[in-house]
Design an enzyme around this catalytic site. Sequence first.
Site, PDB file in Angstrom:
ATOM      1  N   HIS A 188       0.833  -1.191   0.058  1.00  0.00           N
ATOM      2  CA  HIS A 188       0.104   0.129  -0.038  1.00  0.00           C
ATOM      3  C   HIS A 188       0.715   1.314  -0.088  1.00  0.00           C
ATOM      4  O   HIS A 188       0.318   2.289   0.498  1.00  0.00           O
ATOM      5  CB  HIS A 188      -1.080  -0.158   1.171  1.00  0.00           C
ATOM      6  CG  HIS A 188      -0.388   0.187   2.671  1.00  0.00           C
ATOM      7  ND1 HIS A 188      -0.801  -0.394   3.620  1.00  0.00           N
ATOM      8  CD2 HIS A 188       0.777   0.756   2.837  1.00  0.00           C
ATOM      9  CE1 HIS A 188      -0.081  -0.402   4.591  1.00  0.00           C
ATOM     10  NE2 HIS A 188       0.754   0.354   4.249  1.00  0.00           N
ATOM     11  N   HIS A 248      -2.811   4.241   9.539  1.00  0.00           N
ATOM     12  CA  HIS A 248      -1.556   4.804  10.105  1.00  0.00           C
ATOM     13  C   HIS A 248      -1.884   6.037  10.971  1.00  0.00           C
ATOM     14  O   HIS A 248      -1.452   7.338  10.499  1.00  0.00           O
ATOM     15  CB  HIS A 248      -0.825   4.984   8.808  1.00  0.00           C
ATOM     16  CG  HIS A 248      -0.472   4.011   7.945  1.00  0.00           C
ATOM     17  ND1 HIS A 248      -1.263   3.351   7.086  1.00  0.00           N
ATOM     18  CD2 HIS A 248       0.532   3.134   7.674  1.00  0.00           C
ATOM     19  CE1 HIS A 248      -0.703   2.507   6.496  1.00  0.00           C
ATOM     20  NE2 HIS A 248       0.368   2.297   6.690  1.00  0.00           N
ATOM     21  N   HIS A 260       9.981  -3.738   4.328  1.00  0.00           N
ATOM     22  CA  HIS A 260      10.175  -2.165   4.359  1.00  0.00           C
ATOM     23  C   HIS A 260      10.392  -1.890   5.957  1.00  0.00           C
ATOM     24  O   HIS A 260       9.733  -2.408   6.716  1.00  0.00           O
ATOM     25  CB  HIS A 260       9.128  -1.420   3.632  1.00  0.00           C
ATOM     26  CG  HIS A 260       7.818  -1.273   3.942  1.00  0.00           C
ATOM     27  ND1 HIS A 260       6.817  -2.349   4.198  1.00  0.00           N
ATOM     28  CD2 HIS A 260       7.098  -0.261   4.576  1.00  0.00           C
ATOM     29  CE1 HIS A 260       5.837  -1.952   4.853  1.00  0.00           C
ATOM     30  NE2 HIS A 260       5.800  -0.544   4.837  1.00  0.00           N
TER      31      HIS A 260
HETATM   32  C1  DHB Z   1       5.952   3.561   3.056  1.00  0.00           C
HETATM   33  C2  DHB Z   1       5.334   2.441   3.103  1.00  0.00           C
HETATM   34  C3  DHB Z   1       4.299   2.178   4.012  1.00  0.00           C
HETATM   35  O1  DHB Z   1       3.803   1.212   4.360  1.00  0.00           O
HETATM   36  C4  DHB Z   1       3.963   3.133   4.756  1.00  0.00           C
HETATM   37  O2  DHB Z   1       2.659   3.038   5.358  1.00  0.00           O
HETATM   38  C5  DHB Z   1       4.497   4.518   4.499  1.00  0.00           C
HETATM   39  C6  DHB Z   1       5.785   4.729   3.966  1.00  0.00           C
HETATM   40  C7  DHB Z   1       7.166   3.725   2.303  1.00  0.00           C
HETATM   41  O3  DHB Z   1       7.685   2.945   1.588  1.00  0.00           O
HETATM   42  O4  DHB Z   1       7.692   5.015   2.053  1.00  0.00           O
HETATM   43 FE    FE Z   2       2.047   0.969   5.764  1.00  0.00          FE
END
Ligand code: DHB
Ligand code: FE
Length: 291
Positions: free
Chosen positions: A12, A59, A193
């Site tokens: 996402h 978030h 990530h």
């Molecule tokens: C990023 C990825 C995420 O899942 C998120 O909620 C906020 C930022 C990113 O890769 O920058």
């Molecule tokens: Fe996220």
Amino acid sequence: MAKIIAGMGTSHTPAIGAALDNGKSGEPYWKPIFDGYLGAQAWMEEHKPDVAIIVYNDHVNAFDFRIIPTFAIGCGSEYPIADEGWGARPVPAVQGYPEMAAHISQELILNDFDMTIINEMEVDHGLTVPLSVAFGQPKAWPCRVIPLAVNVVQYPAPSGRRCYNLGKAIKAAVESWDEDLKVVIFGTGGMSHQIQGPRAGLINTPFDTAFLDGLSQNPDKLCEIQGIEYMREAGNEAIELVMWLMMRGALGDKVDEVFRFYHVPASSTGVGSIILETREFHDQNKARTAA
Ligand code: DHB
Ligand code: FE
């Protein structure tokens, strides 16, 4: 009777939404990503789900740290788009399905999953980016949405196994809704990530690939991955992947993988997507195509 016909897993990454909204999807950095999702969009176009259950995480936009529900289900009729600090994304508001969501809430709660019920909330990139990669840029989203929010932001997040089992309960709840509807369930977030701290930028492609393989072939094994392991191996925010296991649990034992895409990177994220048809739907389709 309503039927879950397939599940879609997808990252996402908020920058994907921003790229689309700002007309950058044809730029060299973004084009491979948007091209990668074309197969998923074609699948949605072909099968036209009536309802999407979107397992996602907020978030700190709809909720803040005063109240943190582990599992929450949206029973509202419409979900406005959240302003995450740079204005709300210019995408259509999300239409809910209060009656069906109330039924699913009832079934889940009576089946020992203590859902928090939400009648009003805004939705952030966790829900809108999956809609964008699945459906593009329509004037209105082509299906109703039942949001299912999971806390993966504040420790402790629920285990993958718990999410998987909740997925199984969602399957039963959907199938006891007495209306002929095609339902697709989304598991969102991930893949690897880490967006903060000394390990920011960590991506683990072998982990992501093994996760996609496991979803198709051996989800039970993936349920053994502990929260700390997701974070150690694939970055803090890889814990979002437990939501994909809820999607997988809702599909039954056997599935057929009909779409997969993986790309590194988009922003800080290993971007992945998969569509798994339930064996029943896949076989019906095959029979229809052969006839
Ligand atoms: C990023 C990825 C995420 O899942 C998120 O909620 C906020 C930022 C990113 O890769 O920058
Ligand atoms: Fe996220």
